[in-house]
Design a protein around this motif. Sequence first.
Motif, PDB file in Angstrom:
ATOM      1  N   ASN A 235      71.362 -45.030 -50.295  1.00 23.69           N
ATOM      2  CA  ASN A 235      70.674 -45.360 -51.547  1.00 23.69           C
ATOM      3  C   ASN A 235      69.245 -45.121 -51.930  1.00 23.69           C
ATOM      4  OD1 ASN A 235      69.397 -47.509 -50.062  1.00 23.69           O
ATOM      5  ND2 ASN A 235      69.961 -49.300 -51.334  1.00 23.69           N
ATOM      6  N   ALA A 236      68.637 -44.740 -50.851  1.00 21.34           N
ATOM      7  CA  ALA A 236      67.063 -44.094 -51.128  1.00 21.34           C
ATOM      8  C   ALA A 236      67.273 -42.542 -52.040  1.00 21.34           C
ATOM      9  CB  ALA A 236      66.573 -43.795 -49.878  1.00 21.34           C
ATOM     10  N   ARG A 237      66.361 -42.600 -52.666  1.00 17.23           N
ATOM     11  CA  ARG A 237      66.405 -41.067 -53.735  1.00 17.23           C
ATOM     12  C   ARG A 237      65.139 -40.427 -53.438  1.00 17.23           C
ATOM     13  NH1 ARG A 237      70.688 -42.196 -53.179  1.00 17.23           N
ATOM     14  NH2 ARG A 237      72.453 -42.402 -54.830  1.00 17.23           N
ATOM     15  N   ILE A 238      64.035 -41.025 -52.963  1.00 20.54           N
ATOM     16  CA  ILE A 238      62.829 -40.490 -52.901  1.00 20.54           C
ATOM     17  C   ILE A 238      62.244 -40.731 -51.532  1.00 20.54           C
ATOM     18  CG2 ILE A 238      60.350 -40.274 -53.621  1.00 20.54           C
ATOM     19  CD1 ILE A 238      61.385 -41.109 -56.359  1.00 20.54           C
ATOM     20  N   ALA A 239      61.816 -39.809 -50.808  1.00 25.54           N
ATOM     21  CA  ALA A 239      61.198 -39.952 -49.046  1.00 25.54           C
ATOM     22  C   ALA A 239      59.794 -39.179 -49.333  1.00 25.54           C
ATOM     23  CB  ALA A 239      62.207 -39.342 -48.133  1.00 25.54           C
ATOM     24  N   THR A 240      58.899 -39.664 -48.624  1.00 23.18           N
ATOM     25  CA  THR A 240      57.720 -39.166 -48.514  1.00 23.18           C
ATOM     26  C   THR A 240      57.285 -39.401 -47.005  1.00 23.18           C
ATOM     27  OG1 THR A 240      55.351 -38.810 -49.334  1.00 23.18           O
ATOM     28  CG2 THR A 240      56.240 -41.116 -49.367  1.00 23.18           C
ATOM     29  N   LEU A 241      56.729 -38.193 -46.463  1.00 24.77           N
ATOM     30  CA  LEU A 241      56.332 -38.147 -45.115  1.00 24.77           C
ATOM     31  C   LEU A 241      55.044 -37.130 -44.911  1.00 24.77           C
ATOM     32  CD1 LEU A 241      57.516 -35.427 -43.384  1.00 24.77           C
ATOM     33  CD2 LEU A 241      59.644 -36.411 -44.264  1.00 24.77           C
ATOM     34  N   SER A 242      54.305 -37.120 -43.751  1.00 24.74           N
ATOM     35  CA  SER A 242      53.223 -36.250 -43.926  1.00 24.74           C
ATOM     36  C   SER A 242      53.341 -35.609 -42.320  1.00 24.74           C
ATOM     37  CB  SER A 242      51.926 -37.012 -43.818  1.00 24.74           C
ATOM     38  OG  SER A 242      51.715 -38.160 -42.899  1.00 24.74           O
ATOM     39  N   ILE A 243      52.647 -34.458 -42.182  1.00 26.65           N
ATOM     40  CA  ILE A 243      52.665 -33.719 -41.042  1.00 26.65           C
ATOM     41  C   ILE A 243      51.084 -33.271 -40.887  1.00 26.65           C
ATOM     42  CG2 ILE A 243      53.526 -31.766 -39.642  1.00 26.65           C
ATOM     43  CD1 ILE A 243      56.162 -31.717 -41.452  1.00 26.65           C
ATOM     44  N   GLY A 244      50.615 -33.528 -39.825  1.00 26.06           N
ATOM     45  CA  GLY A 244      49.105 -33.213 -39.590  1.00 26.06           C
ATOM     46  C   GLY A 244      48.972 -32.039 -38.749  1.00 26.06           C
TER      47      GLY A 244
END
Length: 382
Positions: A235-244
């Motif tokens: 049921n998630a519709r938005i994901a945010t993550l980071s790569i350094g």
Amino acid sequence: MDRRRFLSLLGCSAAAYPLSTPMAFASAPGENRLVVVILRGAMDGLDALQPYGDPDLARLRPGFAIGPAAGALDLTGFHALHPALGPLLPLWQAGDLGFAQAVSTPYRGKRSHFDGQDILEAGTAGEVPDARQRDGWLNRLLATMPGAHGRTAFAVGRDEMLILRGAADYASWAPDAGLDLAPATIDLLLHSYHDDPLFRENAEAALELAGVSGVGKGRRADALFAFSAAQLRENARIATLSIGGWDSHRGQPRQVARGLETVSSGLLRLKADLGEVWDRTMVLAMTEFGRTAAQNGTMGTDHGTGGTMLLAGGALDGGRVWGDWPGLAETQLLDGRDLMPTRDVRAYAAWALHDLFGTERAALETLIFPGLEMGTDPRLLA
């Protein structure tokens, strides 16, 4: 340590996936999905997407391998794909990959990573947001979605991402489990499992997810994308993550290749794990600013301004490079050193929100991205 105890610890760590890299999710109405990837450290967009058709590129970067003659993959007759992104060429050919060139946030001047990232995630018009009032543009987006349901948002990782911070409810979670092992114990563990593919791979994954340096490099990003896909299938519709790891002041050819390989592997993992949901997903990979047009004396590049945004997903009408090319002649560079931005990177993000979630333009230009003029529709959605 016997295998049973190790697997118990592995389960704690694997459940967390990103132990030290932040990631967040949101539930929203509708069937479209959005993944926002923050590339921390200022990715060199002129290396990822090489405008080899501009003769000044080779002049400015004589020490770098540039263009199809050096192994890059031609895309448009003017732009070439860095070889490390080569596995994504089928996505380009299928219309599931694209780039926006010569983009930046409104941030100018000091070229600080910290300030640049804050402005990118806050979505503000150029001034660094006050520490007491900082919130992120994805959080403000959630506040405009009256049909948001279930877990409005949750963050996974030890660090909070500004992009999701704000008044809209969201939960955060970081695992307490870790593997506190001496170097000799780590060596013994990996040696014991060396001839057992299953246990060897699980051991490397657990050590990497637990933040043990030098083990299983690159595995964490795949885990981030896999975990994102698992949430987005539900049921998630938005994901945010980071790569350094994009701050390439020296030895750029090797460093950028490693980062791009990570992005390439992660996107392919996301596509594979999403299955048919990939066709309703758009990925925006953004960085705080670009890098100098010319190489420096240590085979690197310094903090710049104009950069490149990577877009992907089955919902994308890709196979294109968006944006006007400003040129790399000395008179065309910003401050005589940087690629001149020709469009606000927030405009592409705003049009993505408009297309995916039906967010009204008035809200996008005032509430979500204050001070933004979205301009003409780039028609991102397939």
